[in-house]
Design an enzyme around this catalytic site. Structure first.
Site, mmCIF file in Angstrom:
data_model
loop_
_atom_site.group_PDB
_atom_site.id
_atom_site.type_symbol
_atom_site.label_atom_id
_atom_site.label_comp_id
_atom_site.label_asym_id
_atom_site.label_seq_id
_atom_site.Cartn_x
_atom_site.Cartn_y
_atom_site.Cartn_z
ATOM 1 N N GLU A 155 0.784 -1.234 0.000
ATOM 2 C CA GLU A 155 0.000 0.000 0.000
ATOM 3 C C GLU A 155 0.824 1.297 0.000
ATOM 4 O O GLU A 155 0.796 2.080 0.965
ATOM 5 C CB GLU A 155 -0.939 0.002 1.213
ATOM 6 C CG GLU A 155 -1.932 -1.111 1.156
ATOM 7 C CD GLU A 155 -3.122 -0.862 2.042
ATOM 8 O OE1 GLU A 155 -3.261 0.225 2.610
ATOM 9 O OE2 GLU A 155 -3.934 -1.794 2.179
ATOM 10 N N GLU A 204 -5.671 -8.275 0.730
ATOM 11 C CA GLU A 204 -6.332 -7.926 1.986
ATOM 12 C C GLU A 204 -7.809 -7.655 1.726
ATOM 13 O O GLU A 204 -8.131 -6.993 0.733
ATOM 14 C CB GLU A 204 -5.744 -6.660 2.637
ATOM 15 C CG GLU A 204 -4.408 -6.836 3.265
ATOM 16 C CD GLU A 204 -3.934 -5.551 3.927
ATOM 17 O OE1 GLU A 204 -4.779 -4.720 4.301
ATOM 18 O OE2 GLU A 204 -2.709 -5.364 4.017
#
Ligand code: GCO
Length: 453
Positions: free
Chosen positions: A161, A356
């Site tokens: 991320e 995720e």
């Protein structure tokens, strides 16, 4: 149905679950500094957390009992290389090797993330991601990982991320290191991070002890069509990969972080929109960033509906009053896994792992030790049903990593959010299996056949 070799897993990160030990030899991480500055919810810190560095044998045995086949974990850069470069903490080498071997002993495939935000403070003190020397620092770290772990772990994600560690850590400042840089600096940081990714890919392949598969795990909020009309679908895709954010929110962009890695160039629309803020970008930079990778990860939690306006331009659609939300006040938007799969696969043509996905709930333990998290089961059932629909339509979905196994340190939110399918009583370190874990076991065993949609 999902493909026969579909990877069913759970995800976590080192800093969020491991805890510390006064003899562990780890260096200070920027998140230690951030918590010491009291910048987390109720001054929570991760010095104990789920104490996984001492309890991982028990935790992996529980994963095995629950049918988990893969574990996306991260190596803490600060634990392995306390000053960020140079010295290697041999205790960390031993710990991570034992963790990986213990995963494999329990039939769990290790998927490592190199960087899940555990930057050594010593490197932040030299500018951190704002200093382009980080490209070499990160490559040195990747070399140490390749030399010490790739004989037993052959799947590695480079960055987790960048949108978050750049956007929240350096631009908005609510994550470590808690900086608020200028727009120009934020684009420099992003360019450094992408070049660091590229050099790490080269380094990992050069020093790996066996052939390895390398991936990358950005995140995205998903623009999805408000209806199935071709116009709304085109409008949503335009927003998902476009540049509809002003410069203050640019870091949440999707294509800016993935086009260079997978397609070899920054998106033209972004180069045009943000040209006044951009650093020098050379041909050599783009060649470095554009290293072949084996799979594409994406962390996805939610999205937002978009329709085509009268002029064909995208319009954002308000959600109806009472729209379902998680305990973290995030919208529940299961269709975003279907549309993200369709859009990302069409653009990048790489196998996709959902690296995720999950939700925070106000979980509590009943007198008999059970934890009834029906809303998490409903969330996962609907999201996985949408993912399966994309797979049924030919999208190459390679796997799914549920966020997360153990309740853990939720960054600046501390322990106020519980994302786990295992409840952790932080006072006693007792683990309690939530209903969602038993449900997820059935989903994995059936390869998705028990999903209700
Ligand atoms: C992220 C991080 C995770 C979070 C999870 C819940 O996506 O922000 O990768 O570390 O804990 O997503 O917010």
């Amino acid at each position: 149905m999902f493909r026969k070799d579909f990877v069913w897993g759970v995800a976590s990160s080192a800093y969020q679950v491991e805890g510390r030990d006064k003899n562990d030899g780890a260096g200070t991480c920027i998140w230690d500094t951030f918590t010491e500055e009291g910048r987390t919810f109720e001054h929570h810190n991760a010095y104990v957390s789920a104490d996984d560095m001492h309890r991982y044998k028990e935790d992996y045995a529980l994963m095995r009992e629950l049918g988990v086949k893969a574990y996306r974990f991260s190596v803490s850069w600060a634990r392995l290389m306390p000053e960020g470069t140079g010295r290697v903490n041999e205790k960390a080498v031993a710990l991570y090797r034992d963790m990986i071997l213990e995963m494999k002993k329990n039939g769990i495939e290790p998927y490592m993330t190199l960087y899940h935000w555990e930057l050594p403070q010593a490197l932040e003190d030299k500018g951190g991601w704002l200093n382009e020397e980080i490209i070499d620092w990160f490559a040195e770290y990747a070399k140490v990982v390749a030399e010490n772990f790739t004989d037993i772990c052959d799947k590695i994600f480079t960055l987790n991320e960048p949108q978050c560690f750049i956007g929240l850590g350096y631009y908005r400042g609510i994550h470590a290191p808690g900086k608020k840089v200028t727009p120009e600096e934020s684009f420099r940081i992003a360019h450094n991070a992408l070049r660091a990714h590229g050099k790490a890919v080269i380094t990992l392949r050069k020093y790996a002890k066996q052939p390895i598969q390398i991936g990358y795990a950005p995140t995205s909020g998903v623009a999805y069509p408000a209806s199935n009309s071709p116009e709304d679908i085109e409008a949503a895709k335009k927003v998902y990969f476009g540049f509809y954010n002003d410069v203050d929110n640019w870091t949440w962009n999707v294509s800016w972080y993935s086009d260079p890695v997978i397609l070899g160039h920054y998106p033209k629309e972004g180069l045009e929109k943000y040209k006044e803020y951009l650093p020098e970008i050379t041909k050599e930079d783009m060649e470095l960033i554009h290293q072949p990778i084996d799979f594409y990860g994406q962390n996805i939690y939610n999205g937002y509906p978009v329709r085509a306006g009268a002029d064909g331009e995208p319009e954002f659609v308000d959600r109806p009053a009472g729209f379902p939300k998680t305990a973290a006040e995030w919208p529940v938007t299961p269709e975003c896994l279907y549309w993200a799969g369709k859009f990302l696969y069409e653009r990048y043509q790489l196998p996709i792992y959902i690296t995720e996905n999950g939700m925070s709930c106000h979980d509590n333990v009943e007198a008999d030790g059970s934890v009834h998290d029906a809303n998490r089961i409903q969330f996962l059932d609907e999201y996985l049903g949408n993912l399966q629909k994309a797979a049924d339509e030919g999208v190459e979905i390679a796997g799914y990593f549920l966020w997360t196994f153990l309740d853990n340190f939720e960054w600046h939110e501390g322990y106020s959010e519980r994302f786990g399918i295992i409840y952790v009583d932080y006072a006693t370190q007792q683990r309690y299996v939530k209903d969602s874990a038993f449900w997820y076991k059935k989903v994995m065993e059936s390869n998705g056949a028990v999903l209700s949609c």
